[in-house]
Design an enzyme around this catalytic site. Structure first.
Site, PDB file in Angstrom:
ATOM      1  N   HIS A   1       1.602   4.682  -2.672  1.00 34.63           N
ATOM      2  CA  HIS A   1       1.747   6.132  -2.469  1.00 34.63           C
ATOM      3  C   HIS A   1       3.085   6.611  -3.023  1.00 34.63           C
ATOM      4  CE1 HIS A   1      -1.835   6.566  -0.139  1.00 34.63           C
ATOM      5  NE2 HIS A   1      -1.399   5.899   0.920  1.00 34.63           N
TER       6      HIS A   1
ATOM      7  N   HIS B   1       0.842  -1.199   0.000  1.00 38.10           N
ATOM      8  CA  HIS B   1       0.000   0.000   0.000  1.00 38.10           C
ATOM      9  C   HIS B   1       0.881   1.254   0.000  1.00 38.10           C
ATOM     10  CE1 HIS B   1      -3.539   2.473   1.378  1.00 38.10           C
ATOM     11  NE2 HIS B   1      -2.535   3.217   1.863  1.00 38.10           N
ATOM     12  N   GLU B   2       1.846   1.293   0.915  1.00 35.56           N
ATOM     13  CA  GLU B   2       2.683   2.499   1.012  1.00 35.56           C
ATOM     14  C   GLU B   2       3.481   2.725  -0.264  1.00 35.56           C
ATOM     15  OE1 GLU B   2       2.017   4.496   3.259  1.00 35.56           O
ATOM     16  OE2 GLU B   2       0.859   3.097   4.466  1.00 35.56           O
TER      17      GLU B   2
END
Lengths: 601, 87
Positions: free
Chosen positions: A299, A295-296
């Site tokens: 980003h 997920h990170e």
């Protein structure tokens, strides 16, 4: 999906990352592996590549930290906020930070490898039962030498599988003492120490001497982390539970929920909470570092949060064993970077094809066919189209070179294969009565489709799995509760799985991994058995949960095969590749079957 | 039979969130993740309702504008620290 304002993105494709520090919750190689797998998710669907470097110049710097960790966006202790990352750019932009007050795991509890014992290094199974009592951490119970141990199955009383837990009494890491265990007490700067200490260091790492006198011998090592009983959060993160401890005048020998209304298990880190008020949360399932990192990194590559609850980029954490990338994630990242590039075009195969023989020849065609093409290659961008819409490739190429392939003939249109197996050193892909072969000689090339019935006439259209036994070259095919064994052109079967010692609880064999000395691991759903090719029987006592030996792979795999000495676990369109080093199995790549193995566009 | 006893809850030192009310928790969450600004951090029910609706829409929750169970569960769920709204 959403991207950050201004569509922030990297303007080069070879992204570098640096793992600046580590959490002590997981072995370092497991952390390295989790990050590599998380990057692999994104590289599988974009032209991006990710290379690990060892310095600040990396595009993505990965860091574990607690509370205010230098960027003005403090973490909040256990739970709540887990991690954050910055959109692409220079400096801190692109970096990913993980809250080290969380318990980082692979999503299913602390990962505690074992040593010695009789479980071949399998991880502890928490909780486990020993003499009718449940244990959620390693214990010295039942031993007179104070060595910590755990069961590697849920029930020691039944299975008797155990190993010793990481402990400074067993070994040390790094340092200069070749991994020798601590010697207690030891003397350091004239003081006597009976436990690992951080004294003399500024980085907080626990160490010990491996002789009785550090001042004299200067031999030391770092103490292994007790992930099973190290607390997170509270006001003693990183310290060990102390049992028994006193709380409100009562003595506790295990973690407790008493005193809390949120149901979290906690313990004191001194013998008396009432006096010292030192405490922390006991290990729970933990958060999957792989999933949070994936997920990170989304980003860090330019994706903002999604509103699709099933998407990886949805802001809330949820555990899944499946590939976490949702269509929304893929659309988002491909909006920024495009899709994975098509493979290099193959040399044009302008040949006069001959009818396909009933059985494929054993000689590989290594270059572009020139004189005697034994079978027609799969059509590439410039290659010949298939002969007919449904039939086997028996006729020569049709006249119209631009006609599209019938989806049934096009290996790249197959979403999920029935079975994949390495036979005669080439990977075979089976689907609905057809199969394709992957040749790596002279460049990666797919040949087929061929009809299964032309090569192995006894087999049904639908296979579950297959494998070739390396010593005898016998080929085993499985379909439902039946097995066929081909030796050259002769076949034995169909036989019922019972003949192999697999009872009615085994509905199908989903995969096989050949091992040394005529042994093969046969898989069915979430278990595997050791199979002896010579006796053609499984060891009925060898039933083992898949995740015990192959951590990090999905549990609902539908096909498992070996290729070039690595194990592949397929789930949906994806595969998890597992390599084995020093008898430790580790996922080293996650990819698409079609894109990565078959190199489809 | 043992007499049922009232559980004793303790304030654990360093346990920041233990004493927050649901509303305080929600207000902090709405601010932290970009659904409200400092100016809106007051007792105004309307601004809270609007912020909750923004959050519910963004997280694909039923848009009630209330601090209902679903919304509270979402607020308590572990998550990424990158704000949902704004930079």
């Amino acid at each position: 999906f959403l991207t950050f304002e201004g569509d922030l993105k990297w303007h080069h494709q070879n992204i570098t990352y640096w793992i600046q520090n580590y959490s002590e919750d997981l072995p370092r190689d497991v952390i390295d592996d989790a990050f590599a797998r998380a990057f692999a998710l994104w590289s599988a669907v974009t032209p991006l590549t990710f290379t690990r470097v060892y310095g600040r110049e990396a595009d993505i710097v990965i860091q574990f930290g607690v509370r205010e960790h230098g960027d003005g966006y403090p973490f909040d202790g256990k739970d709540g906020l887990l991690a954050h990352a910055f959109p692409p750019g220079a400096g801190i932009q692109g970096d990913a930070h993980f809250d080290d007050e969380e318990l980082w795991s692979l999503g299913k509890g602390v990962v505690v490898p074992t040593y010695f014992g009789n479980a071949n290094g399998a991880a502890c199974h928490f909780p486990f039962t020993f003499e009718g009592r449940s244990y959620s951490a390693c214990t010295t119970d039942g031993r007179s030498d104070d060595m910590l141990w755990c069961s590697t199955t849920a029930d020691y009383d039944t299975d008797h599988k155990f190993g010793f837990c990481p402990s400074e009494r067993l070994y040390t890491r790094d340092g200069n003492a070749d991994g020798k265990p601590c010697v207690f007490p030891f003397t350091f700067e004239g003081r006597s120490y009976s436990a690992c200490t951080t004294d003399g260091r500024s980085d907080g790492y626990r160490w010990c001497a491996t002789t009785a006198n550090y001042d004299q011998d200067k031999l030391y090592g770092f103490c292994p982390t007790r992930a099973d009983s190290t607390v997170t959060g509270g006001n003693s993160a990183g310290e060990l539970c102390v049992f028994p401890f006193t709380f409100l005048g009562k003595e506790y020998s295990t973690c407790t929920r008493e005193g809390r209304n949120d149901g979290h298990l906690w313990c004191a880190t001194t013998s008396n909470f009432d006096r010292d008020k030192k405490w922390g949360f006991c290990p729970d399932q933990g958060y999957s570092l792989f999933l949070v990192a994936a997920h990170e990194f989304g980003h860090a590559l330019g994706l903002d949060h999604s509103s699709v609850p099933e998407a990886l980029m949805y802001p809330m954490y949820s555990y899944t064993e499946e590939n976490p990338l949702h269509e929304d994630d893929v659309k988002g990242i491909q909006y920024l970077y495009g899709s994975r590039p098509k493979p290099e075009p193959q040399p044009p195969t302008t040949t006069t094809a001959e009818p396909q023989p009933t059985a494929p020849p054993t000689v590989c065609v290594t270059g572009p066919p020139t004189t005697h093409p034994s079978e027609r290659p799969t059509a590439g961008p410039t290659g010949p189209p298939s002969a007919g819409p449904t039939g086997p490739p028996t006729a020569g190429p049709s006249a119209a070179p631009t006609a599209p392939l019938d989806p049934a003939q096009d290996v790249c249109k197959v979403e999920i294969f029935d079975a994949i197996a390495e036979i005669r050193n080439r990977l075979h892909f089976f689907k609905d009565g057809r199969y394709w072969r992957l040749s790596e000689r002279g460049g990666r090339r797919v040949q087929g489709p061929f009809l299964i019935k032309n090569t192995w006439p006894a087999l049904p259209r639908k296979l579950d799995s297959a494998f070739e036994e390396p010593l005898t070259k016998k080929i085993f095919f499985f379909s439902g509760r039946q097995v066929w064994v081909y030796t050259g052109e002769s076949v034995l079967g169909p036989r019922r799985l019972d003949k192999l010692g697999l009872g009615p609880e085994v509905a199908q064999v989903t995969g096989a991994l050949p091992r040394a000395e005529g042994k093969v691991l046969l898989f069915s759903r979430q278990s595997f058995w050791r199979f002896d090719v010579k006796t053609q029987k499984v060891d009925s006592r060898s039933a083992t949960p898949v995740d015990q030996m192959f951590s990090g792979v999905p549990l609902n795999t539908h096909d498992i095969f070996q290729y070039q000495e690595k194990a592949y676990f397929c789930q949906d369109r994806f595969y998890w590749r597992v390599s084995s080093r020093n008898e430790v199995n580790q996922v080293d790549y996650v990819g698409y079957v079609t894109f990565d193995l078959l190199q489809c566009p | 039979a043992p007499r049922p006893r009232q559980p004793t809850f303790v304030v654990f030192p360093g346990d920041r969130q233990a004493n927050l009310t649901d509303r305080q928790l929600a207000e902090e969450y709405l601010y932290r993740y970009g659904y409200t600004h400092v100016a809106e951090m007051n007792e105004d029910e309307d601004s809270l309702r609007r912020a909750l609706q923004r959050l519910q829409r963004r997280l694909a929750l039923p848009e009630t504008g209330e601090l209902d169970t679903t919304t509270l569960n979402a607020i308590r769920a572990p998550r990424c620290g990158v704000p949902d709204v704004g930079k």
